[in-house]
Design a protein around this motif. Structure first.
Motif: not given
Length: 303
Positions: A192-201, A210-212, A222-226, A234-238
């Motif tokens: 997938g393309d993280f600019h275009q696609d939603e992320f897997p659940s 990535v974010l840098s 991208l964080l909103r998609k996450a 759940g959690r997000v790791l940067i």
């Protein structure tokens, strides 16, 4: 190849088929930088402190990263002159997108993925215990290259499974990682393309270096998609380099911040800036954890 054994310039030049005078000048420079050591008899050896970084069999080897810098980053540094006079947006409008360059050929793809493995796998063994994965059953690594963070997480966390979400070109390299580390049934690949696609659940979304690479606006999206992909609780790791609060260092972050300007579209940030982005995306109870290396961890939770 120069080894830990002491050897004079002439012997090194003879064994490698190199010009002795030119090699001598290079060795003097490397000695001045502390990469190698010269004894009182004029013989050189790799210092004990540097050996792990120069040994291709070491988990801390940086040969692949140096190849990427020499073959990609340095070739783009002349753009800085145009950026100074015309601005990055104007100059980049005529240039291909960053990953169209990095993944342009199989050779460039392999070199970039090797660089990312060397920058990621060893420090991930420090990051994983800080990430709170004991109760997590599944994580998705966004832009996770050939899987270095996933491998470290799976090695340390029984019962965990992981997915690398990356551009299709990376799929065969993740398959190689699965085979090499015996992770069949635990590590898989989602194209997938993280600019275009939603992320897997998932229960955990990871972003490593990535974010840098992107602007605040893209990073927030991208964080909103996450947040949408992440289950409640759940959690997000940067996982990235962090500037000190006053943005005056550390030096490796300042250097890579300039590299991001020519290779991508982002910048390095302080911990507070990442926390601000996480909170704007809906994450709460943010935490910052620091390793002994350049890569640090910022966590946000979804309640």
């Amino acid at each position: 190849m120069l080894t830990a054994e002491e050897a004079p310039t002439g012997k090194i030049a003879s064994e490698l088929g190199l010009d002795e005078e030119t090699l001598d000048r290079l060795l003097i420079l490397l000695d001045s930088f502390g990469v190698i050591e010269r004894n009182e008899h004029g013989a050189y050896r790799i210092s004990a402190e540097m050996a792990p970084f120069l040994d291709p069999e070491s988990s801390r080897s940086v040969g692949g990263f140096l190849s990427h810098v020499m073959n990609s980053t340095l070739g783009r540094l002349p753009q800085l002159d145009s950026y100074l006079t015309a601005g990055k947006s104007a100059v980049d409008a005529a240039l291909p997108a960053p990953f169209d360059v990095m993944y342009r050929t199989p050779k460039l793809t392999e070199e970039f993925l090797e660089a990312m493995w060397q920058l990621t796998y060893d420090v991930s063994r420090e990051l994983v215990p800080m990430a709170g994965l004991a109760e997590v059953r599944h994580l998705v690594d966004i832009g996770g290259a050939s899987g270095p963070f996933c491998v470290a997480a799976l090695e340390a966390t029984p019962g965990l499974s992981a997915t690398v979400f990356e551009l299709p070109e990376v799929g065969p390299y993740v398959a190689d990682t699965v085979e090499r580390y015996g992770l069949q049934g635990r590590l898989d690949f989602a194209a997938g393309d993280f600019h275009q696609d939603e992320f897997p659940s998932t229960e955990c979304v990871a972003f490593g270096y990535v974010l840098s690479g992107w602007t605040d606006e893209i990073g927030l999206e991208l964080l909103r998609k996450a947040h949408r992909a992440c289950a409640d609780g759940g959690r997000v790791l940067i996982m990235d380099r962090l500037f000190d609060d006053d943005r005056r260092g550390p030096l490796p972050t300042a250097v890579m911040n300039l590299s991001m300007h020519v290779e991508a579209k982002g910048r390095h940030r302080t911990a507070a800036e990442y926390v601000g982005l996480l909170e704007s995306a809906g994450f709460v109870d943010c935490e910052v954890h620091r390793t002994s290396q350049d890569k640090q961890l910022v966590i946000g939770l979804k309640r």
